[in-house]
Design a protein around this motif. Structure first.
Motif, PDB file in Angstrom:
ATOM      1  N   LYS A  95       0.931  -1.163  -0.090  1.00 48.02           N
ATOM      2  CA  LYS A  95       0.053  -0.110  -0.042  1.00 48.02           C
ATOM      3  C   LYS A  95       0.770   1.114  -0.075  1.00 48.02           C
ATOM      4  O   LYS A  95       0.634   2.171  -0.628  1.00 48.02           O
ATOM      5  N   ARG A  97       4.108   1.652  -0.914  1.00 49.77           N
ATOM      6  CA  ARG A  97       4.659   1.516  -2.351  1.00 49.77           C
ATOM      7  C   ARG A  97       3.601   2.268  -3.267  1.00 49.77           C
ATOM      8  O   ARG A  97       3.987   2.868  -4.188  1.00 49.77           O
ATOM      9  N   ALA A  98       2.511   1.916  -3.450  1.00 46.46           N
ATOM     10  CA  ALA A  98       1.256   2.130  -4.497  1.00 46.46           C
ATOM     11  C   ALA A  98       1.214   3.587  -4.102  1.00 46.46           C
ATOM     12  O   ALA A  98       0.790   4.411  -5.198  1.00 46.46           O
ATOM     13  N   GLN A  99       1.546   4.098  -3.092  1.00 44.95           N
ATOM     14  CA  GLN A  99       1.243   5.725  -2.559  1.00 44.95           C
ATOM     15  C   GLN A  99       2.370   6.425  -3.162  1.00 44.95           C
ATOM     16  O   GLN A  99       2.551   7.699  -3.170  1.00 44.95           O
ATOM     17  N   GLY A 100       3.497   5.841  -3.848  1.00 42.58           N
ATOM     18  CA  GLY A 100       4.442   6.563  -4.251  1.00 42.58           C
ATOM     19  C   GLY A 100       5.705   6.503  -3.401  1.00 42.58           C
ATOM     20  O   GLY A 100       6.791   7.454  -3.745  1.00 42.58           O
ATOM     21  N   ASN A 101       5.765   5.893  -2.299  1.00 47.33           N
ATOM     22  CA  ASN A 101       6.866   5.909  -1.586  1.00 47.33           C
ATOM     23  C   ASN A 101       8.035   4.906  -1.685  1.00 47.33           C
ATOM     24  O   ASN A 101       7.749   3.718  -2.296  1.00 47.33           O
ATOM     25  N   ARG A 102       9.154   5.170  -1.288  1.00 52.41           N
ATOM     26  CA  ARG A 102      10.146   4.102  -1.537  1.00 52.41           C
ATOM     27  C   ARG A 102      10.210   3.460  -0.410  1.00 52.41           C
ATOM     28  O   ARG A 102      10.557   4.145   0.929  1.00 52.41           O
ATOM     29  N   ASP A 127      12.777  -1.974  -2.131  1.00 53.21           N
ATOM     30  CA  ASP A 127      13.407  -1.225  -3.369  1.00 53.21           C
ATOM     31  C   ASP A 127      14.724  -1.540  -3.186  1.00 53.21           C
ATOM     32  O   ASP A 127      15.764  -1.635  -4.045  1.00 53.21           O
TER      33      ASP A 127
END
Length: 197
Positions: A95, A97-102, A127
């Motif tokens: 979730k 990661r899907a929000q654009g976090n590393r 990542d």
């Protein structure tokens, strides 16, 4: 945002293996710890040296064998290690990661356990993986996080660290990282939402 997750005790269970190793080797836990150098000087502590990357698996068992008088040729720290991934944490990482976090792993580990996680694909959740045995430094040394922040080119204020050990949480917070002590996946998600992270 950069999220740094500890592995054992957060993403996976601790997979407590000492009693199994002792059974295989026919040793009491007290004797096993003595041969490992636990409770003595840090420079004699085989597990601490292995965590800092100063001792590989062969070196660990060679010194252990010398101290114990046994000939241990099998890396039991690798073969008996079977941690289980917390599926709720896996879902939370997906979730985030899907929000654009590393999402990276920041873990104190020894070569034997690191190889095991690689073989099982556990680090594929991340990542990048920052393993103490490859970095040359273990938590709670502040250099552990400084290496990660430098490698990721991220300021401390833009990082969140999750660990089950209070001393590690305190050390990360001392650098200005938002640090959270892990209790459960549900509690962590709730805290992240309430802090708008």
């Amino acid at each position: 945002m950069l999220y740094i997750f500890d592995m054992g005790g957060v993403v996976t269970n601790d997979a407590y293996i000492r009693s199994r190793i002792c059974a295989v080797l026919g040793l009491s836990e007290e004797a096993y710890l003595r041969y490992c150098g636990k409770g003595g000087r840090k420079e004699d502590d085989l597990l601490a040296l292995a965590s800092d990357g100063l001792l590989d698996a062969k070196g660990f068992w060679r010194i252990f064998s010398e101290r114990s008088g046994m000939q241990v040729r099998t890396d039991w720290l690798h073969w008996i290690f079977h941690p289980e991934v917390d599926e709720d944490i896996r879902a939370l990482i997906s979730k985030l990661r899907a929000q654009g976090n590393r999402i990276v792993c920041g873990t104190n580990t020894i070569e034997s356990h690191y190889r095991n996680h690689i073989e099982r694909g556990d680090y594929a959740l991340f990542d990048q993986t920052y393993a103490s045995c490859l970095m040359g430094v273990s938590k709670p040394d502040p250099d552990f996080w400084r290496i990660i922040l430098t490698a990721e080119d991220v300021q401390a204020k833009d990082a969140v660290f999750i660990d089950d050990r209070q001393e590690n949480v305190d050390a990360a917070a001392g650098l200005g990282i938002r640090a959270i002590r892990f209790q459960s996946a549900r509690a962590l998600e709730k805290e992240l939402v309430s802090a708008s992270l």
